[in-house]
Motif scaffolding. Sequence first.
Motif, PDB file in Angstrom:
ATOM      1  N   SER A   1       0.816  -1.215   0.000  1.00 34.51           N
ATOM      2  CA  SER A   1       0.000   0.000   0.000  1.00 34.51           C
ATOM      3  C   SER A   1       0.851   1.267   0.000  1.00 34.51           C
ATOM      4  CB  SER A   1      -0.961   0.012   1.195  1.00 34.51           C
ATOM      5  OG  SER A   1      -1.873  -1.051   1.094  1.00 34.51           O
ATOM      6  N   ILE A   2       2.072   1.165  -0.528  1.00 33.89           N
ATOM      7  CA  ILE A   2       2.908   2.352  -0.655  1.00 33.89           C
ATOM      8  C   ILE A   2       2.527   3.041  -1.952  1.00 33.89           C
ATOM      9  CG2 ILE A   2       5.262   3.215  -0.929  1.00 33.89           C
ATOM     10  CD1 ILE A   2       6.225   0.870   0.752  1.00 33.89           C
ATOM     11  N   CYS A   3       1.967   4.234  -1.834  1.00 30.25           N
ATOM     12  CA  CYS A   3       1.490   4.967  -3.000  1.00 30.25           C
ATOM     13  C   CYS A   3       2.281   6.257  -3.165  1.00 30.25           C
ATOM     14  CB  CYS A   3       0.006   5.289  -2.851  1.00 30.25           C
ATOM     15  SG  CYS A   3      -1.040   3.842  -2.506  1.00 30.25           S
ATOM     16  N   HIS A   4       2.391   6.715  -4.394  1.00 30.23           N
ATOM     17  CA  HIS A   4       3.158   7.945  -4.617  1.00 30.23           C
ATOM     18  C   HIS A   4       2.434   9.169  -4.062  1.00 30.23           C
ATOM     19  CE1 HIS A   4       0.364   8.153  -7.997  1.00 30.23           C
ATOM     20  NE2 HIS A   4       0.759   9.388  -8.250  1.00 30.23           N
ATOM     21  N   THR A   5       1.160   9.010  -3.717  1.00 29.08           N
ATOM     22  CA  THR A   5       0.400  10.120  -3.137  1.00 29.08           C
ATOM     23  C   THR A   5       0.421  10.108  -1.602  1.00 29.08           C
ATOM     24  OG1 THR A   5      -1.592   8.758  -3.310  1.00 29.08           O
ATOM     25  CG2 THR A   5      -1.172  10.326  -5.105  1.00 29.08           C
ATOM     26  N   THR A   6       1.170   9.173  -1.014  1.00 25.80           N
ATOM     27  CA  THR A   6       1.216   9.053   0.442  1.00 25.80           C
ATOM     28  C   THR A   6       1.708  10.337   1.102  1.00 25.80           C
ATOM     29  OG1 THR A   6       1.615   6.673   0.301  1.00 25.80           O
ATOM     30  CG2 THR A   6       2.183   7.726   2.376  1.00 25.80           C
ATOM     31  N   SER A   7       2.579  11.071   0.407  1.00 26.73           N
ATOM     32  CA  SER A   7       3.142  12.296   0.977  1.00 26.73           C
ATOM     33  C   SER A   7       2.098  13.402   1.138  1.00 26.73           C
ATOM     34  CB  SER A   7       4.286  12.823   0.108  1.00 26.73           C
ATOM     35  OG  SER A   7       3.830  13.117  -1.197  1.00 26.73           O
ATOM     36  N   LEU A   8       0.962  13.279   0.435  1.00 28.82           N
ATOM     37  CA  LEU A   8      -0.098  14.272   0.585  1.00 28.82           C
ATOM     38  C   LEU A   8      -0.755  14.107   1.950  1.00 28.82           C
ATOM     39  CD1 LEU A   8      -1.787  14.048  -2.932  1.00 28.82           C
ATOM     40  CD2 LEU A   8      -0.364  15.911  -2.066  1.00 28.82           C
ATOM     41  N   ALA A   9      -1.166  15.214   2.526  1.00 36.15           N
ATOM     42  CA  ALA A   9      -1.778  15.173   3.863  1.00 36.15           C
ATOM     43  C   ALA A   9      -3.230  14.722   3.761  1.00 36.15           C
ATOM     44  CB  ALA A   9      -1.695  16.545   4.520  1.00 36.15           C
ATOM     45  N   THR A  10      -3.414  13.461   3.355  1.00 38.33           N
ATOM     46  CA  THR A  10      -4.779  12.938   3.244  1.00 38.33           C
ATOM     47  C   THR A  10      -5.269  12.484   4.613  1.00 38.33           C
ATOM     48  OG1 THR A  10      -3.876  10.757   2.660  1.00 38.33           O
ATOM     49  CG2 THR A  10      -4.497  12.218   0.855  1.00 38.33           C
TER      50      THR A  10
END
Length: 227
Positions: A85-94
């Motif tokens: 579940s490592i996604c390139h959008t993980t860095s976004l403050a979701t």
Amino acid sequence: MQLSWSQSCSWMIQLLLVSNLLLWECVVSRPMCLDIEGCNKLSLQELFDHAIVIAQYTSNLTTQMSEEFDENFAKSLGYKARNSSICHTTSLATLEINEQIQQTQSDELLKVMISISRAWYHPLEHLVRAVAALKGTCETMLSKIKEVEEKNQELLEEMKRILVRVHPGAEENAYPAWMGLAEVRSANEDTHHFALSNLLHCLRSDNDKVVTYLEVVKCQVIHNNNC
């Protein structure tokens, strides 16, 4: 009796046509604005309603695609269990917790959604090519990913219009770059399939977030949090 891959494709095509026709009736009921003047004539609620329908439709397609891929290309290798579940959008403050989402300002949620959509522009381009090149790919899977690519762009434009209408002058946030091209292009079948499976799972997760965030922002803006 077990269906062959070609028979499964034929059956899935019929099912897709029926399910997507029902969903698409909602999507086309309010055509996308092709010019700013036309968009300005729509009420804010109409903009939200149209964006949510597109987001829900895209989320449904993404779910079908992810499940179909795992069933036909990843099931035997246990990719679901291995998926990090490592996604390139993980860095976004979701935000994951409903209470936190509801307490977040509408402009911040809109900016996150726009960043998510922008972050998928290049991955979706390569995902279309990778799925098209897969040996034994069912045509329905390819048609879905092409449509998701198209709907992602439409949704991005809708969300930008909403941001401008609700928060004039607001600046968009940066979006993270995707660095997974090498794995998607890998000649090693296991690496290649795992990269595609993980990418589809991330796409599915992000689409679900966008649907949730849009509904929360609509509640904040249109109904003053009285939902």
